[in-house]
Design a protein around this motif. Structure first.
Motif, short mmCIF file in Angstrom:
data_model
loop_
_atom_site.label_atom_id
_atom_site.label_comp_id
_atom_site.label_asym_id
_atom_site.label_seq_id
_atom_site.Cartn_x
_atom_site.Cartn_y
_atom_site.Cartn_z
N PRO A 123 0.81 -1.22 0.00
CA PRO A 123 0.00 0.00 0.00
C PRO A 123 0.85 1.28 0.00
O PRO A 123 0.44 2.30 -0.56
CB PRO A 123 -0.82 -0.12 1.29
N ARG A 124 2.05 1.22 0.59
CA ARG A 124 2.93 2.40 0.59
C ARG A 124 3.27 2.84 -0.83
O ARG A 124 3.43 4.02 -1.10
CB ARG A 124 4.26 2.08 1.29
N LEU A 125 3.41 1.88 -1.71
CA LEU A 125 3.75 2.22 -3.11
C LEU A 125 2.58 2.90 -3.79
O LEU A 125 2.77 3.79 -4.63
CB LEU A 125 4.16 0.97 -3.89
N ALA A 126 1.38 2.52 -3.43
CA ALA A 126 0.20 3.16 -4.00
C ALA A 126 0.15 4.63 -3.56
O ALA A 126 -0.05 5.53 -4.38
CB ALA A 126 -1.07 2.43 -3.57
N GLU A 127 0.40 4.85 -2.27
CA GLU A 127 0.39 6.23 -1.75
C GLU A 127 1.44 7.09 -2.44
O GLU A 127 1.27 8.29 -2.59
CB GLU A 127 0.72 6.23 -0.25
N ARG A 128 2.54 6.48 -2.81
CA ARG A 128 3.68 7.24 -3.33
C ARG A 128 3.88 7.07 -4.83
O ARG A 128 4.97 7.33 -5.33
CB ARG A 128 4.94 6.81 -2.59
N ARG A 129 2.87 6.67 -5.52
CA ARG A 129 3.07 6.29 -6.93
C ARG A 129 3.60 7.43 -7.80
O ARG A 129 4.25 7.18 -8.80
CB ARG A 129 1.80 5.70 -7.52
N ARG A 130 3.32 8.69 -7.43
CA ARG A 130 3.76 9.83 -8.26
C ARG A 130 5.11 10.37 -7.82
O ARG A 130 5.61 11.33 -8.39
CB ARG A 130 2.74 10.96 -8.22
N GLN A 131 5.67 9.82 -6.77
CA GLN A 131 6.95 10.33 -6.25
C GLN A 131 8.14 9.70 -6.96
O GLN A 131 8.08 8.53 -7.32
CB GLN A 131 7.07 9.95 -4.77
N PRO A 132 9.24 10.48 -7.13
CA PRO A 132 10.45 9.83 -7.67
C PRO A 132 10.89 8.72 -6.72
O PRO A 132 10.85 8.88 -5.49
CB PRO A 132 11.49 10.96 -7.68
N ALA A 133 11.30 7.60 -7.31
CA ALA A 133 11.65 6.44 -6.49
C ALA A 133 12.81 6.74 -5.55
O ALA A 133 12.92 6.15 -4.48
CB ALA A 133 11.97 5.26 -7.39
N GLY A 134 13.69 7.68 -5.96
CA GLY A 134 14.83 8.03 -5.13
C GLY A 134 14.46 8.65 -3.80
O GLY A 134 15.28 8.71 -2.89
N THR A 135 13.23 9.14 -3.66
CA THR A 135 12.81 9.75 -2.40
C THR A 135 12.26 8.72 -1.42
O THR A 135 11.93 9.05 -0.29
CB THR A 135 11.73 10.84 -2.62
#
Ligand code: ATP
Length: 235
Positions: A123-135
């Protein structure tokens, strides 16, 4: 029946004989771990199984046919996917873009349901789907690397040190996720220095020392083996 098996596998880096005649097999649907000290040859074995390193001798059979010498890109299409140590995600791309890249080798268009499945698992990946992966944090990057591998619909997932560098709580979580992926039908071969975690979640295990398999048994038996306890489980 075995999904993959290696017989008398040898792999070298020039003069260095990193893998010296390894026999191992992973049955369909099994979760198997490969444990051992630093430099024992675990990573080299995984890389040979997925075609990233050539076998100097021996055979690798996958899905009932020899694949020794086949290139990695072909084996990926046939379902052998490695999640490398150190994760290898693209820091400047978003989480979603990284996941989409995982599906690049697929010819079907049904990527959306797989994205949902990965988001359901993480679920964390869903919340952060628009963030650069480096963050993302180290643990989240590990989840992304596993999620990206799942996007290619692997039949055999090779995981190299998924718990490396993670806080204890996250180590537990990664263990839970690996079990869940296994229950959903993916065959897994897990390389871990965290032998306790690996044996706690696996069906069977192999112990490697200096390029050779020195023990092969059920995970339960390895956990209660005094030799394994002394060498890899902190007594
Ligand atoms: P680790 O947990 O440190 O990855 P490992 O059990 O996976 O350990 P390998 O990485 O497979 O071990 O290394 C096996 C042997 O091969 C070691 O002696 C290592 O120094 C050597 N080796 C690994 N990679 C290379 C390389 N690219 N070039 C030369 N030697 C290498």
């Amino acid at each position: 029946m075995n999904l993959i098996e290696a017989r008398a596998l040898e792999v070298s880096y020039g003069e260095i004989r990193a893998v010296r005649g390894v026999d191992l097999a992973v049955g369909r649907g099994e979760l198997v771990c490969l444990i051992g000290a630093n430099g024992a040859g675990k990573t080299t074995t995984l890389k040979a199984l997925c075609g990233m390193l050539p076998a100097r001798a021996g055979v690798i059979n996958y899905d009932g046919a020899p694949v020794t010498g086949r290139p990695a890109h072909e084996l990926v299409r046939r379902g052998i996917v490695l999640v490398p140590e150190g994760r290898g995600i693209f820091a400047r791309l978003t989480v979603l873009e990284n996941l989409q890249l995982g599906a690049y080798a697929r010819r079907d268009a049904a990527v959306a349901p797989d994205l949902e499945r990965v988001y359901d698992l993480f679920p964390r990946l869903a919340e952060r789907r628009r963030q650069p992966a480096g963050t993302l944090s180290g643990g989240e990057q590990q989840m992304l690397a596993i999620g990206r591998a799942l996007m290619s619909r692997p039949r055999l997932l090779l995981l190299d040190e998924p718990s490396m560098g993670l806080a204890p709580l996250l180590v537990q979580k990664i263990g839970d996720v690996i079990r869940r992926i296994s229950r959903e039908g993916v065959t897994l071969l897990l390389v871990e220095q965290n032998a306790r975690l690996a044996l706690a979640i696996s069906d069977r295990g192999y112990v490697m020392e200096s390029g050779r398999v020195t023990l092969a048994d059920s995970a339960q038996a390895l956990l209660s083996n005094p030799q394994v306890q002394a060498a890899y489980l902190g007594g």
